[in-house]
Scaffold this motif. Structure first.
Motif, PDB file in Angstrom:
ATOM      1  N   SER A  39       0.873  -1.106  -0.094  1.00  0.00           N
ATOM      2  CA  SER A  39       0.113  -0.033   0.003  1.00  0.00           C
ATOM      3  C   SER A  39       0.767   1.348   0.080  1.00  0.00           C
ATOM      4  O   SER A  39       0.255   2.411  -0.003  1.00  0.00           O
ATOM      5  N   ILE A  40       2.220   1.253   0.019  1.00  0.00           N
ATOM      6  CA  ILE A  40       2.992   2.209   0.488  1.00  0.00           C
ATOM      7  C   ILE A  40       3.491   2.548  -1.164  1.00  0.00           C
ATOM      8  O   ILE A  40       4.129   1.737  -1.859  1.00  0.00           O
ATOM      9  N   THR A  41       3.434   3.781  -1.603  1.00  0.00           N
ATOM     10  CA  THR A  41       3.950   4.462  -2.858  1.00  0.00           C
ATOM     11  C   THR A  41       5.211   4.779  -2.821  1.00  0.00           C
ATOM     12  O   THR A  41       5.653   5.102  -1.671  1.00  0.00           O
ATOM     13  N   THR A  42       5.858   5.044  -4.152  1.00  0.00           N
ATOM     14  CA  THR A  42       7.183   5.473  -4.212  1.00  0.00           C
ATOM     15  C   THR A  42       7.150   6.623  -4.828  1.00  0.00           C
ATOM     16  O   THR A  42       8.259   7.077  -5.441  1.00  0.00           O
ATOM     17  N   THR A  43       6.118   7.545  -4.903  1.00  0.00           N
ATOM     18  CA  THR A  43       5.968   8.859  -5.504  1.00  0.00           C
ATOM     19  C   THR A  43       6.967   9.897  -4.768  1.00  0.00           C
ATOM     20  O   THR A  43       7.030   9.756  -3.314  1.00  0.00           O
ATOM     21  N   PHE A 103       9.773   2.976   5.806  1.00  0.00           N
ATOM     22  CA  PHE A 103       8.766   1.766   6.159  1.00  0.00           C
ATOM     23  C   PHE A 103       9.647   0.568   6.706  1.00  0.00           C
ATOM     24  O   PHE A 103      10.318  -0.055   5.889  1.00  0.00           O
ATOM     25  N   PRO A 104       9.501   0.269   8.152  1.00  0.00           N
ATOM     26  CA  PRO A 104      10.392  -0.798   8.454  1.00  0.00           C
ATOM     27  C   PRO A 104      10.375  -2.009   7.881  1.00  0.00           C
ATOM     28  O   PRO A 104      11.354  -2.742   7.521  1.00  0.00           O
ATOM     29  N   ALA A 105       9.293  -2.505   7.296  1.00  0.00           N
ATOM     30  CA  ALA A 105       9.024  -3.877   6.588  1.00  0.00           C
ATOM     31  C   ALA A 105       9.921  -3.863   5.335  1.00  0.00           C
ATOM     32  O   ALA A 105      10.230  -5.045   4.686  1.00  0.00           O
ATOM     33  N   PHE A 106      10.158  -2.818   4.888  1.00  0.00           N
ATOM     34  CA  PHE A 106      11.146  -2.445   3.525  1.00  0.00           C
ATOM     35  C   PHE A 106      12.387  -3.365   3.428  1.00  0.00           C
ATOM     36  O   PHE A 106      12.825  -3.533   2.473  1.00  0.00           O
ATOM     37  N   TYR A 107      12.862  -3.339   4.585  1.00  0.00           N
ATOM     38  CA  TYR A 107      14.096  -3.673   5.135  1.00  0.00           C
ATOM     39  C   TYR A 107      14.156  -5.170   5.372  1.00  0.00           C
ATOM     40  O   TYR A 107      15.186  -5.678   5.618  1.00  0.00           O
ATOM     41  N   THR A 108      12.886  -6.113   5.632  1.00  0.00           N
ATOM     42  CA  THR A 108      12.943  -7.174   6.173  1.00  0.00           C
ATOM     43  C   THR A 108      12.320  -8.044   4.881  1.00  0.00           C
ATOM     44  O   THR A 108      11.459  -7.621   4.120  1.00  0.00           O
ATOM     45  N   ARG A 109      12.983  -9.133   4.527  1.00  0.00           N
ATOM     46  CA  ARG A 109      12.623  -9.932   3.612  1.00  0.00           C
ATOM     47  C   ARG A 109      11.202 -10.632   3.720  1.00  0.00           C
ATOM     48  O   ARG A 109      10.887 -10.953   4.796  1.00  0.00           O
ATOM     49  N   PRO A 124       7.996 -12.864   3.397  1.00  0.00           N
ATOM     50  CA  PRO A 124       7.744 -14.046   3.310  1.00  0.00           C
ATOM     51  C   PRO A 124       7.027 -14.870   2.086  1.00  0.00           C
ATOM     52  O   PRO A 124       7.352 -15.891   1.863  1.00  0.00           O
ATOM     53  N   THR A 125       5.949 -13.963   1.790  1.00  0.00           N
ATOM     54  CA  THR A 125       5.202 -14.708   0.652  1.00  0.00           C
ATOM     55  C   THR A 125       5.641 -14.299  -0.641  1.00  0.00           C
ATOM     56  O   THR A 125       6.497 -13.071  -0.761  1.00  0.00           O
ATOM     57  N   LEU A 126       5.519 -15.123  -1.617  1.00  0.00           N
ATOM     58  CA  LEU A 126       6.044 -14.690  -3.221  1.00  0.00           C
ATOM     59  C   LEU A 126       5.627 -13.503  -3.819  1.00  0.00           C
ATOM     60  O   LEU A 126       6.361 -12.508  -4.385  1.00  0.00           O
ATOM     61  N   GLN A 127       4.097 -13.361  -3.478  1.00  0.00           N
ATOM     62  CA  GLN A 127       3.508 -11.823  -4.196  1.00  0.00           C
ATOM     63  C   GLN A 127       4.059 -10.654  -3.419  1.00  0.00           C
ATOM     64  O   GLN A 127       4.529  -9.617  -4.071  1.00  0.00           O
ATOM     65  N   THR A 128       4.141 -10.727  -2.175  1.00  0.00           N
ATOM     66  CA  THR A 128       4.561  -9.666  -1.463  1.00  0.00           C
ATOM     67  C   THR A 128       5.977  -9.354  -1.668  1.00  0.00           C
ATOM     68  O   THR A 128       6.523  -8.162  -1.884  1.00  0.00           O
ATOM     69  N   ARG A 129       6.882 -10.406  -1.734  1.00  0.00           N
ATOM     70  CA  ARG A 129       8.203 -10.387  -1.982  1.00  0.00           C
ATOM     71  C   ARG A 129       8.597  -9.815  -3.517  1.00  0.00           C
ATOM     72  O   ARG A 129       9.354  -8.969  -3.592  1.00  0.00           O
ATOM     73  N   THR A 130       7.848 -10.142  -4.280  1.00  0.00           N
ATOM     74  CA  THR A 130       7.759  -9.666  -5.902  1.00  0.00           C
ATOM     75  C   THR A 130       7.453  -8.021  -5.748  1.00  0.00           C
ATOM     76  O   THR A 130       8.341  -7.298  -6.568  1.00  0.00           O
ATOM     77  N   VAL A 131       6.500  -7.755  -4.860  1.00  0.00           N
ATOM     78  CA  VAL A 131       6.305  -6.238  -4.945  1.00  0.00           C
ATOM     79  C   VAL A 131       7.667  -5.506  -4.144  1.00  0.00           C
ATOM     80  O   VAL A 131       8.062  -4.609  -4.752  1.00  0.00           O
ATOM     81  N   GLN A 132       8.229  -6.150  -3.345  1.00  0.00           N
ATOM     82  CA  GLN A 132       9.058  -5.680  -2.528  1.00  0.00           C
ATOM     83  C   GLN A 132      10.529  -5.311  -3.444  1.00  0.00           C
ATOM     84  O   GLN A 132      11.092  -4.416  -3.461  1.00  0.00           O
ATOM     85  N   LEU A 133      10.913  -6.482  -4.110  1.00  0.00           N
ATOM     86  CA  LEU A 133      11.883  -6.420  -5.115  1.00  0.00           C
ATOM     87  C   LEU A 133      11.604  -5.330  -6.248  1.00  0.00           C
ATOM     88  O   LEU A 133      12.786  -4.742  -6.391  1.00  0.00           O
TER      89      LEU A 133
END
Length: 219
Positions: free
Chosen positions: A11-15, A37-43, A45-54
């Motif tokens: 839900s966090i945008t990069t604008t 955003f703290p979770a941005f620095y933690t791998r 666990p789920t494929l969908q969320t990890r793909t968004v993070q990458l």
């Protein structure tokens, strides 16, 4: 209203404010809220969320390197830079996560990657894709513009400035007075060679000379 730290990563945008094309100090880079955003620095666990993070890390790395006018990421120092280390939060990307991020950036979109926006430079020399051990991965090219994109930029400049048929040294192309305001000014010679190689294959340039005395003629 939920706090930023409790919101899902997706839900966090990069604008952020657009950056200047010229080099700037690290603390001038307009980091988006995602960087805090703290979770941005933690791998994740789920494929969908990890793909968004990458994908978000890939976008941030490209924007940061474009803003700083950098083409090469050094693994030995990268994790200490503001890009990967948020001092105020006490958060830092792990070395293993950084390897995974760059591996993702190296892959094509068809292979589930980030569109070849990076390329490993191996410790033994040469560069290539991600299928090598981590010990060989010491640096990486960051393609905020790919070599073929830079080739188009150079070709446009040649047309605009009437350089067809002219012979220029690599030094003039990288550091000359005529290019000091151009986006490729000061780029690594190896990157310039890759860009010119694209134009050579298209019959738009000829490269000649030896190391330290290289020149190019545009057609």
């Amino acid at each position: 209203m939920s706090s930023l730290s409790n919101r899902p990563l997706t839900s966090i945008t990069t604008t952020s404010t657009s950056a200047s094309k010229r080099p700037a100090q690290s603390d001038d880079f307009p980091f988006s809220r995602l960087h805090s955003f703290p979770a941005f620095y933690t791998r994740q666990p789920t494929l969908q969320t990890r793909t968004v993070q990458l994908a978000k890390w890939s976008s941030l790395i490209q924007r940061y390197h474009a803003h700083q006018h950098l083409f090469r990421l050094h693994l030995s120092t990268a994790l200490s830079t503001p890009l990967f280390h948020n001092v105020q939060m006490g958060k830092r990307v792990s070395r293993a996560s950084l390897f995974e991020i760059i591996d993702y950036m190296c892959k094509t979109e068809q292979d589930g990657g980030g569109g070849q926006r990076a390329e490993w430079i191996f410790s033994g020399g040469g560069s290539g894709e991600s299928n090598s051990s981590s010990e060989d991965k010491t640096e990486a090219w960051i393609w905020w513009k790919r070599p073929e994109d830079w080739a188009d930029v150079l070709a446009g400049w040649v047309d605009k400035t009437g350089q067809k048929g002219m012979v220029l040294t690599w030094y003039e192309l990288l550091n000359g007075e005529a290019v000091k305001e151009e986006p490729w000014a000061g780029m690594d010679e190896e990157v310039l060679g890759r860009c010119l190689g694209v134009l050579v294959k298209k019959g738009k340039a000829q490269v000649f000379g030896e190391e330290g005395e290289k020149g190019v003629k545009f057609f």
